[in-house]
Write an enzyme that holds these catalytic residues in place. Sequence first.
Site, PDB file in Angstrom:
ATOM      1  N   GLY A  31       0.807  -1.219   0.000  1.00 50.25           N
ATOM      2  CA  GLY A  31       0.000   0.000   0.000  1.00 50.25           C
ATOM      3  C   GLY A  31       0.840   1.269   0.000  1.00 50.25           C
ATOM      4  O   GLY A  31       2.042   1.250  -0.202  1.00 50.25           O
ATOM      5  N   HIS A  37       4.289   1.163  -8.166  1.00 51.28           N
ATOM      6  CA  HIS A  37       3.224   0.157  -8.088  1.00 51.28           C
ATOM      7  C   HIS A  37       2.337   0.241  -9.340  1.00 51.28           C
ATOM      8  O   HIS A  37       1.942  -0.781  -9.899  1.00 51.28           O
ATOM      9  CB  HIS A  37       2.357   0.393  -6.848  1.00 51.28           C
ATOM     10  CG  HIS A  37       3.103   0.315  -5.547  1.00 51.28           C
ATOM     11  ND1 HIS A  37       3.351   1.424  -4.770  1.00 51.28           N
ATOM     12  CD2 HIS A  37       3.639  -0.731  -4.878  1.00 51.28           C
ATOM     13  CE1 HIS A  37       4.009   1.058  -3.686  1.00 51.28           C
ATOM     14  NE2 HIS A  37       4.202  -0.241  -3.722  1.00 51.28           N
ATOM     15  N   SER A 186       7.450   3.899  -0.839  1.00 52.48           N
ATOM     16  CA  SER A 186       6.478   4.379   0.148  1.00 52.48           C
ATOM     17  C   SER A 186       7.217   5.037   1.310  1.00 52.48           C
ATOM     18  O   SER A 186       6.724   5.987   1.918  1.00 52.48           O
ATOM     19  CB  SER A 186       5.637   3.213   0.669  1.00 52.48           C
ATOM     20  OG  SER A 186       5.072   2.513  -0.416  1.00 52.48           O
TER      21      SER A 186
HETATM   22  P1  AMP Z   1       5.950  -2.533  -1.522  1.00 55.21           P
HETATM   23  O1  AMP Z   1       4.561  -1.990  -1.482  1.00 55.21           O
HETATM   24  O2  AMP Z   1       7.024  -1.524  -1.237  1.00 55.21           O
HETATM   25  O3  AMP Z   1       6.099  -3.823  -0.740  1.00 55.21           O
HETATM   26  O4  AMP Z   1       6.213  -2.937  -3.038  1.00 55.21           O
HETATM   27  C1  AMP Z   1       5.306  -3.738  -3.754  1.00 55.21           C
HETATM   28  C2  AMP Z   1       5.922  -4.056  -5.100  1.00 55.21           C
HETATM   29  O5  AMP Z   1       6.210  -2.846  -5.787  1.00 55.21           O
HETATM   30  C3  AMP Z   1       7.254  -4.828  -4.979  1.00 55.21           C
HETATM   31  O6  AMP Z   1       7.320  -5.801  -6.004  1.00 55.21           O
HETATM   32  C4  AMP Z   1       8.278  -3.734  -5.191  1.00 55.21           C
HETATM   33  O7  AMP Z   1       9.506  -4.212  -5.707  1.00 55.21           O
HETATM   34  C5  AMP Z   1       7.569  -2.854  -6.195  1.00 55.21           C
HETATM   35  N1  AMP Z   1       8.114  -1.502  -6.186  1.00 55.21           N
HETATM   36  C6  AMP Z   1       8.324  -0.707  -5.109  1.00 55.21           C
HETATM   37  N2  AMP Z   1       8.895   0.458  -5.484  1.00 55.21           N
HETATM   38  C7  AMP Z   1       9.054   0.384  -6.834  1.00 55.21           C
HETATM   39  C8  AMP Z   1       9.581   1.277  -7.817  1.00 55.21           C
HETATM   40  N3  AMP Z   1      10.080   2.459  -7.499  1.00 55.21           N
HETATM   41  N4  AMP Z   1       9.584   0.864  -9.090  1.00 55.21           N
HETATM   42  C9  AMP Z   1       9.090  -0.349  -9.443  1.00 55.21           C
HETATM   43  N5  AMP Z   1       8.570  -1.224  -8.570  1.00 55.21           N
HETATM   44  C10 AMP Z   1       8.551  -0.862  -7.274  1.00 55.21           C
END
Ligand code: AMP
Length: 295
Positions: A31, A37, A186
């Site tokens: 989130g 995302h 985030s």
């Molecule tokens: P998180 O909500 O941070 O657990 O991330 C969820 C998904 O989004 C994971 O697969 C992360 O690697 C991906 N993600 C987070 N930040 C980025 C970004 N800047 N660029 C691409 N994917 C991202």
Amino acid sequence: MRIARNIPELRVLLKTLRKQGGRIGFVPTMGYLHEGHASLIQHCRARCDSVVASIFVNPTQFGPDEDLNHYPHDLDRDQALCLNQGVTILFIPEATELYTTGFSTFIDPGPMGQVLCGSYRPGHFRGVATVVAKLFSIVQPDLAFFGQKDLQQAAILRRMVWDLNLPIELVVAPTIREHDGLAMSSRNAYLSIGERMRALCISRALAAATNAFQKGVRSATELVDTAKSLLGDLDELQYCELVDALTMDTIEGQVKRLAGLCVAGKIGRARLIDNVLLSEAADPTRLLSLVAIPD
Ligand code: AMP
């Protein structure tokens, strides 16, 4: 877009989707969604007929002194983003839904989970692998999408899919950055204006190493030192390491295989991570995906 807040609700919605046929893609998140995302959702839409996204701040991947209780959230904004991006089903379970009383079965990712972030966050990747395995088991997607931003997580999950013979194609998509290079996260919400300026040293350090690589530098020490010399604005540098991007093994000597230069550090209360791939391949991120589904 349909919203499921518990597993039975989700199963009903998934059953209808499966009857329609077509490929189901899955994008798990914690989130406080941003363009990183959104890009995963777009990749998912491009490859699949329907998109299941989840928002779940997974308690088992946080250490006792980490930011579980302060993790940023804005569910209304997240729901609007998912709707705008064309998510078919959004799964938003409570922690008690995924971890019922007496829960005791975990996935141990082995040595790959002990290095880099794993050495600063003991148990983190055990929590990640466990929750992703649970979500895979609940959603049963055909494809699942992860960001290169979390390179070690992608490597561990690729290994897990292979080792457990999960019939899922794991796709890794490039890191989305702010206009000035800062990798979207985030946790960037924790940064003050001054801290955000200092955080730019990470992407600059990685860009400098990329530049050196493109000019022909192949010495691991030289590439790491180039990046390290620019990381002085961090309050704490946790690691700056050159690793095999698929196995997370440290690269010593010359870079020959697909390499990931990975950085983690703290600025104020934010722990930030970032990486670049060093490779002669035209689109190295593609090489991180697990295309062949294990037999
Ligand atoms: P998180 O909500 O941070 O657990 O991330 C969820 C998904 O989004 C994971 O697969 C992360 O690697 C991906 N993600 C987070 N930040 C980025 C970004 N800047 N660029 C691409 N994917 C991202």
